[in-house]
Motif scaffolding. Structure first.
Motif, short mmCIF file in Angstrom:
data_model
loop_
_atom_site.label_atom_id
_atom_site.label_comp_id
_atom_site.label_asym_id
_atom_site.label_seq_id
_atom_site.Cartn_x
_atom_site.Cartn_y
_atom_site.Cartn_z
N MET A 1 0.82 -1.18 0.00
CA MET A 1 0.00 0.00 0.00
C MET A 1 0.87 1.25 0.00
SD MET A 1 -3.08 -0.46 -0.49
CE MET A 1 -3.76 1.14 -0.54
N SER A 2 2.05 1.16 0.53
CA SER A 2 2.89 2.35 0.58
C SER A 2 3.34 2.77 -0.82
CB SER A 2 4.10 2.10 1.47
OG SER A 2 4.91 1.08 0.91
N ALA A 3 3.11 1.92 -1.82
CA ALA A 3 3.52 2.26 -3.20
C ALA A 3 2.51 3.19 -3.87
CB ALA A 3 3.66 0.98 -4.02
N LEU A 4 1.32 3.35 -3.30
CA LEU A 4 0.31 4.19 -3.93
C LEU A 4 0.59 5.66 -3.67
CD1 LEU A 4 -3.00 2.29 -3.25
CD2 LEU A 4 -1.78 2.52 -5.38
N PRO A 5 0.57 6.48 -4.70
CA PRO A 5 0.77 7.91 -4.52
C PRO A 5 -0.53 8.57 -4.07
CG PRO A 5 0.58 7.42 -6.85
CD PRO A 5 0.51 6.11 -6.12
N LEU A 6 -0.73 8.69 -2.79
CA LEU A 6 -1.95 9.29 -2.27
C LEU A 6 -1.95 10.79 -2.54
CD1 LEU A 6 -2.22 7.39 1.09
CD2 LEU A 6 -3.39 6.92 -1.05
N GLY A 7 -3.10 11.33 -2.84
CA GLY A 7 -3.21 12.74 -3.11
C GLY A 7 -3.16 13.09 -4.59
N VAL A 8 -2.92 12.12 -5.45
CA VAL A 8 -2.89 12.38 -6.88
C VAL A 8 -4.33 12.45 -7.37
CG1 VAL A 8 -2.17 11.51 -9.12
CG2 VAL A 8 -0.68 11.24 -7.14
N LEU A 9 -4.72 13.57 -7.94
CA LEU A 9 -6.11 13.76 -8.32
C LEU A 9 -6.41 13.32 -9.75
CD1 LEU A 9 -6.78 17.23 -6.70
CD2 LEU A 9 -7.38 14.97 -5.82
N LYS A 10 -5.43 13.40 -10.62
CA LYS A 10 -5.69 13.09 -12.02
C LYS A 10 -4.88 11.87 -12.45
CE LYS A 10 -6.86 17.66 -13.63
NZ LYS A 10 -6.63 18.68 -14.62
N GLY A 11 -5.60 10.93 -13.06
CA GLY A 11 -4.92 9.80 -13.65
C GLY A 11 -4.46 8.75 -12.66
N THR A 12 -4.22 7.59 -13.19
CA THR A 12 -3.70 6.47 -12.42
C THR A 12 -2.50 5.92 -13.17
OG1 THR A 12 -5.91 5.94 -11.64
CG2 THR A 12 -4.27 4.22 -11.47
N THR A 13 -1.44 5.71 -12.46
CA THR A 13 -0.24 5.19 -13.11
C THR A 13 -0.30 3.67 -13.17
OG1 THR A 13 0.98 5.01 -11.04
CG2 THR A 13 1.10 7.13 -12.20
N THR A 14 0.48 3.12 -14.07
CA THR A 14 0.58 1.67 -14.18
C THR A 14 1.12 1.08 -12.88
OG1 THR A 14 1.02 1.92 -16.53
CG2 THR A 14 1.55 -0.20 -15.56
N PHE A 15 2.02 1.80 -12.26
CA PHE A 15 2.62 1.33 -11.01
C PHE A 15 1.56 1.20 -9.91
CE2 PHE A 15 4.99 2.07 -7.03
CZ PHE A 15 5.81 0.96 -7.08
N SER A 16 0.63 2.16 -9.83
CA SER A 16 -0.39 2.08 -8.78
C SER A 16 -1.36 0.93 -9.05
CB SER A 16 -1.14 3.41 -8.66
OG SER A 16 -1.85 3.71 -9.83
N ILE A 17 -1.66 0.67 -10.31
CA ILE A 17 -2.53 -0.47 -10.64
C ILE A 17 -1.85 -1.77 -10.25
CG2 ILE A 17 -3.59 -1.74 -12.54
CD1 ILE A 17 -4.06 0.98 -13.90
N LEU A 18 -0.56 -1.90 -10.53
CA LEU A 18 0.18 -3.10 -10.15
C LEU A 18 0.26 -3.25 -8.63
CD1 LEU A 18 3.09 -3.05 -12.75
CD2 LEU A 18 1.14 -4.60 -12.66
N ALA A 19 0.40 -2.13 -7.92
CA ALA A 19 0.48 -2.19 -6.46
C ALA A 19 -0.84 -2.68 -5.87
CB ALA A 19 0.82 -0.82 -5.90
N VAL A 20 -1.95 -2.19 -6.37
CA VAL A 20 -3.26 -2.63 -5.88
C VAL A 20 -3.51 -4.09 -6.25
CG1 VAL A 20 -5.74 -2.27 -6.09
CG2 VAL A 20 -4.23 -0.32 -5.81
N ALA A 21 -3.14 -4.48 -7.45
CA ALA A 21 -3.32 -5.88 -7.86
C ALA A 21 -2.48 -6.80 -6.97
CB ALA A 21 -2.92 -6.05 -9.33
N GLY A 22 -1.26 -6.41 -6.66
CA GLY A 22 -0.43 -7.20 -5.76
C GLY A 22 -1.02 -7.31 -4.37
N LEU A 23 -1.59 -6.23 -3.90
CA LEU A 23 -2.23 -6.25 -2.59
C LEU A 23 -3.43 -7.18 -2.57
CD1 LEU A 23 -2.17 -4.93 0.23
CD2 LEU A 23 -3.79 -3.26 -0.66
N CYS A 24 -4.22 -7.15 -3.63
CA CYS A 24 -5.38 -8.05 -3.73
C CYS A 24 -4.93 -9.51 -3.75
CB CYS A 24 -6.21 -7.73 -4.97
SG CYS A 24 -7.05 -6.16 -4.88
N ILE A 25 -3.90 -9.80 -4.49
CA ILE A 25 -3.39 -11.17 -4.56
C ILE A 25 -2.84 -11.61 -3.21
CG2 ILE A 25 -1.56 -12.60 -5.58
CD1 ILE A 25 -2.02 -10.97 -8.19
N ALA A 26 -2.18 -10.70 -2.50
CA ALA A 26 -1.61 -11.05 -1.20
C ALA A 26 -2.69 -11.37 -0.17
CB ALA A 26 -0.74 -9.90 -0.71
#
Length: 67
Positions: A1-26
């Motif tokens: 979860m620490s990989a997510l850039p909190l406070g970013v209002l526009k757009g989602t990076t590929t890195f944040s999508i991978l971080a959330v997917a990894g968290l879901c798998i974990a």
């Protein structure tokens, strides 16, 4: 979860999508354990939760359309 850039209002990076997917798998093993070992809810409580979730979803949908 620490990989997510909190406070970013526009757009989602590929890195944040991978971080959330990894968290879901974990969390999959814990979810399976809770479903197997946890107590079963009463049928009435489960139906109330399902209906309440649907009603709240419809309310939020119409609020979103009005704004």
């Amino acid at each position: 979860m620490s990989a997510l850039p909190l406070g970013v209002l526009k757009g989602t990076t590929t890195f944040s999508i991978l971080a959330v997917a990894g968290l879901c798998i974990a969390w999959i093993p814990l979810g399976i354990k809770v479903l197997r070992d946890g107590p079963r809810p009463a049928a009435r409580k489960a139906m109330v939760a399902i209906v309440l979730t649907a009603v709240i979803g419809y309310v939020f949908y119409f609020i979103g359309q009005a704004g």
